[in-house]
Design an enzyme around this catalytic site. Structure first.
Site, PDB file in Angstrom:
ATOM      1  N   GLU A  25       0.826  -1.222   0.000  1.00 24.24           N
ATOM      2  CA  GLU A  25       0.000   0.000   0.000  1.00 24.24           C
ATOM      3  C   GLU A  25       0.857   1.268   0.000  1.00 24.24           C
ATOM      4  O   GLU A  25       2.071   1.217   0.227  1.00 24.24           O
ATOM      5  CB  GLU A  25      -0.939   0.019   1.213  1.00 24.24           C
ATOM      6  CG  GLU A  25      -0.207   0.105   2.548  1.00 24.24           C
ATOM      7  CD  GLU A  25      -1.062   0.712   3.659  1.00 24.24           C
ATOM      8  OE1 GLU A  25      -1.516   1.864   3.505  1.00 24.24           O
ATOM      9  OE2 GLU A  25      -1.238   0.032   4.687  1.00 24.24           O
ATOM     10  N   LYS A 159      -3.185  -1.577  15.576  1.00 23.65           N
ATOM     11  CA  LYS A 159      -2.688  -0.890  16.763  1.00 23.65           C
ATOM     12  C   LYS A 159      -3.799  -0.802  17.790  1.00 23.65           C
ATOM     13  O   LYS A 159      -4.969  -0.654  17.425  1.00 23.65           O
ATOM     14  CB  LYS A 159      -2.278   0.536  16.394  1.00 23.65           C
ATOM     15  CG  LYS A 159      -1.008   0.611  15.582  1.00 23.65           C
ATOM     16  CD  LYS A 159      -0.433   2.006  15.664  1.00 23.65           C
ATOM     17  CE  LYS A 159       0.890   2.094  14.944  1.00 23.65           C
ATOM     18  NZ  LYS A 159       0.756   2.266  13.494  1.00 23.65           N
TER      19      LYS A 159
HETATM   20  N1  PSU Z   1      -2.624   1.665  10.705  1.00 25.56           N
HETATM   21  C1  PSU Z   1      -1.287   1.759  10.825  1.00 25.56           C
HETATM   22  N2  PSU Z   1      -0.588   2.399   9.852  1.00 25.56           N
HETATM   23  C2  PSU Z   1      -1.203   2.940   8.754  1.00 25.56           C
HETATM   24  C3  PSU Z   1      -2.627   2.811   8.636  1.00 25.56           C
HETATM   25  C4  PSU Z   1      -3.284   2.165   9.630  1.00 25.56           C
HETATM   26  O1  PSU Z   1      -0.737   1.276  11.799  1.00 25.56           O
HETATM   27  O2  PSU Z   1      -0.522   3.524   7.899  1.00 25.56           O
HETATM   28  C5  PSU Z   1      -3.310   3.348   7.413  1.00 25.56           C
HETATM   29  C6  PSU Z   1      -3.651   2.186   6.455  1.00 25.56           C
HETATM   30  O3  PSU Z   1      -3.496   2.638   5.120  1.00 25.56           O
HETATM   31  C7  PSU Z   1      -5.115   1.921   6.733  1.00 25.56           C
HETATM   32  C8  PSU Z   1      -5.625   3.298   7.046  1.00 25.56           C
HETATM   33  O4  PSU Z   1      -5.811   1.327   5.655  1.00 25.56           O
HETATM   34  O5  PSU Z   1      -4.568   3.930   7.789  1.00 25.56           O
HETATM   35  C9  PSU Z   1      -6.916   3.269   7.838  1.00 25.56           C
HETATM   36  O6  PSU Z   1      -7.442   4.557   7.925  1.00 25.56           O
HETATM   37  P1  PSU Z   1      -8.950   4.769   8.481  1.00 25.56           P
HETATM   38  O7  PSU Z   1      -8.897   4.393   9.928  1.00 25.56           O
HETATM   39  O8  PSU Z   1      -9.223   6.232   8.241  1.00 25.56           O
HETATM   40  O9  PSU Z   1      -9.821   3.859   7.652  1.00 25.56           O
END
Ligand code: PSU
Ligand code: MN
Length: 304
Positions: A25, A159
């Site tokens: 990603e 996390k």
């Molecule tokens: N969690 C991490 N590192 C990240 C992300 C999540 O530890 O970089 C990023 C990933 O790309 C994930 C996104 O898909 O954040 C999720 O964002 P949201 O909670 O806004 O859906």
């Protein structure tokens, strides 16, 4: 296939020859890690995939083109862009990014969609989005995508900035198998275990690949979550991680941070609060997941 999809020549050739390919990603480059560690880590993940014999395909939207297989220059361009200038691209954002010829970085959900369009079945990342603590209606689109797009996501769990028990509940509702590779509990990103039981534990990449292959044969259309704990030598003490996460989420709340900005804000604050400690764990688990994704992708091709 969508006309906006652009496959790098190496990725197109590998897919044509039925060789193993692993999607990576780009939101972790633009929103997950600071410059220049973001670029170094993204390139290290590609190298870790290659060591297994698989081909890496980092995915992003570049000037409106959904690009599967970024060049090193393209990774550097995204990684060097000033914070907040590149759109975070989940399912809802593709039409905007493509329609307006934007650069955009794909989240787990966005990367799954593009990987599936390209015919890639394995994707490696760090952590997925989930249900936010104290905000049970802020459910990451990642969880819904896992329920509807047949791609296996290799990650170190999520996390504990998130509500992990609720995150597992939503995955269950969405019909997503949660598999532990060498673990019986959900890993919590910086720490090896959240203590929460998951659906099954396998010991080898071959067994994980066998489950992915079965999912494709059955055709139920869902994705899979394959969780791998951070290598033990780089694990963060649970209290250190928890204290930083608590403070970061409290600050987000107090500052009225909302929606798509919550995850990047909390990630940035946790990294600041734990200084070098979280960085080492983060980079270590990303490389480890990329390597594991490569091994699963190779095992999956060997089953064909
Ligand atoms: N969690 C991490 N590192 C990240 C992300 C999540 O530890 O970089 C990023 C990933 O790309 C994930 C996104 O898909 O954040 C999720 O964002 P949201 O909670 O806004 O859906
Ligand atoms: Mn959200």
């Amino acid at each position: 296939m969508t006309p906006e999809l652009h496959l790098a020549p190496e990725v197109a050739a590998a897919l044509h020859e039925r060789r193993a390919v692993v999607a990576l990603e780009s939101t972790l480059i633009t929103h997950g890690l600071p410059y220049p560690a973001n670029i170094e880590t993204a390139l290290a993940m590609e190298a870790a995939v290659r060591e297994t014999g698989a081909i890496p395909a980092t995915i992003a939207v570049l000037k409106g083109q959904i690009t599967v297989g970024l060049t090193a220059n393209e990774v550097e361009r995204l990684g060097a862009a000033p914070a907040g200038t590149v759109r975070k691209c989940s399912r809802r954002d593709f039409a905007i990014a493509v329609g307006l010829n934007e650069d955009a970085a794909t989240t787990v959900a966005g990367t799954m969609i593009a990987a599936h369009w390209a015919g890639i079945r394995v994707f490696a990342t760090g952590g997925i989005g989930g249900v936010h603590r104290g905000h049970p209606f802020d459910v990451s689109a990642d969880l819904i995508e896992l329920g509807r797009t047949p791609v296996a996501v290799v990650c170190a769990g999520a996390k504990s900035i998130l509500d992990l028990p609720l995150t597992l509940e939503v995955l269950e509702t969405q019909g997503v198998p949660v598999i532990g590779l060498g673990t019986t509990t959900l890993p919590a990103f910086y720490t090896r275990s959240s203590g929460l039981p998951i659906d099954t534990c396998v010991d080898t990449a071959e067994q994980a690949a066998s489950i992915v292959a079965a999912a494709h044969r059955l055709g139920l259309g869902h994705g899979l979550l394959i969780t791998v704990p951070v290598p033990a030598e780089d694990e963060l003490p649970a209290e250190t991680a928890e204290a930083a996460i608590r403070q970061a989420t409290d600050e987000a709340e107090a500052q009225g941070i909302r929606g798509r900005d919550v995850t990047p804000f909390v990630l940035m604050r946790v990294a600041q609060l734990t200084e070098g400690q979280s960085r080492r764990a983060n980079v270590s688990l990303l490389r480890n997941n990329a390597r594991t994704g490569g091994q699963i992708a190779v095992a999956l091709q060997n089953l064909r």
